[in-house]
Scaffold this motif. Structure first.
Motif, PDB file in Angstrom:
ATOM      1  N   UNK A 226      64.549  35.431  75.584  1.00 32.13           N
ATOM      2  CA  UNK A 226      65.740  36.055  74.933  1.00 32.13           C
ATOM      3  C   UNK A 226      66.619  36.297  76.107  1.00 32.13           C
ATOM      4  N   UNK A 227      66.057  37.465  76.323  1.00 27.51           N
ATOM      5  CA  UNK A 227      67.088  38.369  76.853  1.00 27.51           C
ATOM      6  C   UNK A 227      67.407  38.146  78.105  1.00 27.51           C
ATOM      7  N   UNK A 228      66.813  37.365  79.438  1.00 28.19           N
ATOM      8  CA  UNK A 228      66.753  36.507  80.291  1.00 28.19           C
ATOM      9  C   UNK A 228      67.994  35.800  80.971  1.00 28.19           C
ATOM     10  N   UNK A 229      68.874  36.013  81.562  1.00 30.04           N
ATOM     11  CA  UNK A 229      69.903  35.784  81.998  1.00 30.04           C
ATOM     12  C   UNK A 229      69.381  33.610  81.849  1.00 30.04           C
ATOM     13  N   UNK A 230      70.132  32.725  81.024  1.00 26.42           N
ATOM     14  CA  UNK A 230      70.016  31.169  81.887  1.00 26.42           C
ATOM     15  C   UNK A 230      69.348  30.839  83.327  1.00 26.42           C
TER      16      UNK A 230
ATOM     17  N   UNK B 231      73.080  22.543  76.351  1.00 27.31           N
ATOM     18  CA  UNK B 231      72.841  23.494  77.793  1.00 27.31           C
ATOM     19  C   UNK B 231      72.624  23.012  78.696  1.00 27.31           C
ATOM     20  N   UNK B 232      73.085  23.620  79.727  1.00 28.73           N
ATOM     21  CA  UNK B 232      73.131  23.146  80.856  1.00 28.73           C
ATOM     22  C   UNK B 232      72.543  23.495  81.941  1.00 28.73           C
ATOM     23  N   UNK B 233      72.531  25.148  81.986  1.00 28.06           N
ATOM     24  CA  UNK B 233      71.609  25.919  83.480  1.00 28.06           C
ATOM     25  C   UNK B 233      70.497  25.933  83.423  1.00 28.06           C
ATOM     26  N   UNK B 234      70.028  24.929  82.547  1.00 29.29           N
ATOM     27  CA  UNK B 234      68.659  24.924  82.678  1.00 29.29           C
ATOM     28  C   UNK B 234      68.386  23.073  83.330  1.00 29.29           C
ATOM     29  N   UNK B 235      69.063  22.563  83.178  1.00 29.09           N
ATOM     30  CA  UNK B 235      69.039  21.002  83.918  1.00 29.09           C
ATOM     31  C   UNK B 235      69.336  21.435  85.276  1.00 29.09           C
ATOM     32  N   UNK B 236      70.490  21.875  85.088  1.00 33.66           N
ATOM     33  CA  UNK B 236      71.835  22.146  86.633  1.00 33.66           C
ATOM     34  C   UNK B 236      71.244  22.497  87.393  1.00 33.66           C
ATOM     35  N   UNK B 237      69.681  23.849  87.070  1.00 34.10           N
ATOM     36  CA  UNK B 237      69.227  24.719  87.998  1.00 34.10           C
ATOM     37  C   UNK B 237      67.305  23.585  88.871  1.00 34.10           C
ATOM     38  N   UNK B 238      67.493  23.043  87.450  1.00 32.51           N
ATOM     39  CA  UNK B 238      65.529  22.733  87.579  1.00 32.51           C
ATOM     40  C   UNK B 238      65.663  21.626  88.192  1.00 32.51           C
ATOM     41  N   UNK B 239      66.027  20.316  87.483  1.00 26.80           N
ATOM     42  CA  UNK B 239      66.451  19.096  87.788  1.00 26.80           C
ATOM     43  C   UNK B 239      67.738  18.246  88.658  1.00 26.80           C
ATOM     44  N   UNK B 240      68.947  18.693  88.486  1.00 28.46           N
ATOM     45  CA  UNK B 240      69.992  18.449  88.672  1.00 28.46           C
ATOM     46  C   UNK B 240      70.092  17.236  87.960  1.00 28.46           C
ATOM     47  N   UNK B 241      69.904  16.708  86.747  1.00 25.60           N
ATOM     48  CA  UNK B 241      70.004  15.644  86.000  1.00 25.60           C
ATOM     49  C   UNK B 241      69.184  14.695  86.555  1.00 25.60           C
ATOM     50  N   UNK B 242      68.311  15.023  87.351  1.00 23.73           N
ATOM     51  CA  UNK B 242      67.463  13.765  87.710  1.00 23.73           C
ATOM     52  C   UNK B 242      66.121  13.719  87.534  1.00 23.73           C
ATOM     53  N   UNK B 243      65.064  13.275  87.561  1.00 30.16           N
ATOM     54  CA  UNK B 243      65.041  11.669  88.590  1.00 30.16           C
ATOM     55  C   UNK B 243      66.083  10.638  87.769  1.00 30.16           C
ATOM     56  N   UNK B 244      67.248  10.123  89.100  1.00 26.68           N
ATOM     57  CA  UNK B 244      67.376   8.806  88.003  1.00 26.68           C
ATOM     58  C   UNK B 244      68.861   8.894  87.322  1.00 26.68           C
ATOM     59  N   UNK B 245      69.191  10.410  87.130  1.00 28.95           N
ATOM     60  CA  UNK B 245      69.855  10.516  85.989  1.00 28.95           C
ATOM     61  C   UNK B 245      69.165  10.659  84.181  1.00 28.95           C
TER      62      UNK B 245
ATOM     63  N   UNK C  50      60.725  23.805  78.615  1.00 30.24           N
ATOM     64  CA  UNK C  50      61.084  25.267  79.448  1.00 30.24           C
ATOM     65  C   UNK C  50      62.568  25.101  78.282  1.00 30.24           C
ATOM     66  N   UNK C  51      62.948  24.702  77.720  1.00 29.35           N
ATOM     67  CA  UNK C  51      63.637  25.672  76.707  1.00 29.35           C
ATOM     68  C   UNK C  51      63.370  26.090  75.248  1.00 29.35           C
ATOM     69  N   UNK C  52      62.048  25.071  74.931  1.00 33.71           N
ATOM     70  CA  UNK C  52      61.428  25.459  73.767  1.00 33.71           C
ATOM     71  C   UNK C  52      61.344  27.056  73.945  1.00 33.71           C
ATOM     72  N   UNK C  53      60.463  27.933  75.036  1.00 32.41           N
ATOM     73  CA  UNK C  53      59.839  28.876  75.397  1.00 32.41           C
ATOM     74  C   UNK C  53      61.297  29.745  74.982  1.00 32.41           C
ATOM     75  N   UNK C  54      62.450  29.822  75.542  1.00 31.09           N
ATOM     76  CA  UNK C  54      63.396  30.502  75.090  1.00 31.09           C
ATOM     77  C   UNK C  54      64.304  30.417  73.563  1.00 31.09           C
ATOM     78  N   UNK C  55      63.834  28.705  73.482  1.00 33.79           N
ATOM     79  CA  UNK C  55      64.471  29.280  71.853  1.00 33.79           C
ATOM     80  C   UNK C  55      63.646  29.679  70.738  1.00 33.79           C
ATOM     81  N   UNK C  56      62.328  29.434  70.570  1.00 33.86           N
ATOM     82  CA  UNK C  56      61.151  30.050  69.855  1.00 33.86           C
ATOM     83  C   UNK C  56      61.718  31.627  69.919  1.00 33.86           C
ATOM     84  N   UNK C  57      61.774  32.212  71.387  1.00 37.94           N
ATOM     85  CA  UNK C  57      62.244  33.937  71.363  1.00 37.94           C
ATOM     86  C   UNK C  57      63.037  33.937  70.376  1.00 37.94           C
TER      87      UNK C  57
END
Length: 294
Positions: free
Chosen positions: A112-116, A229-243, A164-171
């Motif tokens: 929870x305390x980690x920056x996104x 939600x933005x940072x997780x998608x932007x940094x991990x997959x960039x919206x891919x594969x194929x959007x 990955x999102x569930x890890x932070x959401x559960x916390x």
């Protein structure tokens, strides 16, 4: 004397009102203004062409937008259902007497305390096909015999982000519920024990009802936070594969800063605001308990 007090009160709240106008009302108003125009960059200049509600209509018939909205809905549903349930179970465990309890609470707080962006990069490393600990652990346990390309395989990319999102959401849910459990008097559990109630019965008839306001808070907060939600998608997959992993916030970013369609991006933002507002109203009408209702 009364007039002087009123004037003093207005002077005291004036800075807060001005700040609210600058950081909230003005951006919202300007974004709505932009949503009514086709904004273009021509030879270093910005041109505005009034199009009325055309940007909104274009968004509603855009398949890419609806696919992004569907992906975002998956995140919301998983976080609201699984995340809240796991957070409740985790809070029940941490609310008991445990050895090294402070250490366990600190470990739960960590996601929870980690920056996104740090949270996103951790999971990007974890799901790496060559050296990520997810593949290494599954191979070591004999569950798989060769690495899985979690983030580039259309079958696994979205589920990987959901985890990955569930890890932070559960916390987050665990922290809220743990605080709520601390506010429940021990006398209620002792009285229930004297009456012959078992552990699960005490949880169902005492803990769950008394934590209802915290559940309502989590429903609203998780819905709002997950829709943006933005940072997780932007940094991990960039919206891919194929959007296939694009979410609404990422689609708004791509429309504004890659396609330079600021009017359309503003319309997307207002449509998202409207959807989230309707969901919050739905929660309130369906689930919220008003004073004196029970």
């Amino acid at each position: 004397m009364e007039r002087r007090k009123k004037r003093l009160g207005y002077l005291i709240i004036l800075p807060a009102v001005l700040i609210l106008i600058l950081v909230l009302l003005f951006p919202l108003s300007y974004a709505f203004y932009l949503s009514l125009f086709d904004v273009r960059f021509l030879r270093g200049k910005i041109s505005f062409s009034f199009v009325g509600l055309r940007n909104y209509l274009d968004v509603f018939i855009d398949k890419t937008w609806w696919r992004s909205f569907l992906n975002t809905s998956y995140f919301v549903i998983v976080d609201v259902t699984v995340g809240i349930f796991l957070g409740f179970v985790g809070a029940l465990i941490l609310n008991k007497r445990l050895p090294l309890k402070s250490l366990w609470i600190s470990l739960v707080l960590l996601p929870y305390v980690l920056p996104p962006i740090v949270h996103a990069l951790i999971w990007k490393w974890a799901f790496n096909a060559s050296y990520g600990f997810v593949n290494q652990t599954l191979i070591l346990l004999g569950i798989i015999d060769k690495p899985i390309y979690w983030l580039t395989n259309p079958k696994w990319a979205l589920p990987s982000l959901l985890i990955a999102n569930l890890w932070q959401g559960t916390a987050f849910a665990t922290i809220i519920y743990l605080g709520g459990m601390k506010s429940i008097p021990d006398e209620l559990y002792e009285a229930a024990k004297i009456d012959g109630a078992r552990g699960i019965q005490s949880v169902w008839y005492i803990t769950v009802p008394l934590l209802k306001p915290f559940t309502q808070l989590l429903l609203v907060m998780k819905t709002i936070l997950t829709f943006k939600l933005f940072e997780l998608v932007y940094a991990v997959t960039g919206g891919g594969p194929a959007g296939l992993t694009r979410v609404v916030s990422y689609e708004i970013y791509r429309t504004a800063f890659e396609a330079y369609k600021f009017g359309r991006a503003s319309a997307m933002s207002y449509i998202l605001l409207g959807i989230v507002s309707l969901l919050v109203i739905f929660y309130r009408k369906l689930l919220f308990t008003y004073a004196g209702e029970e």
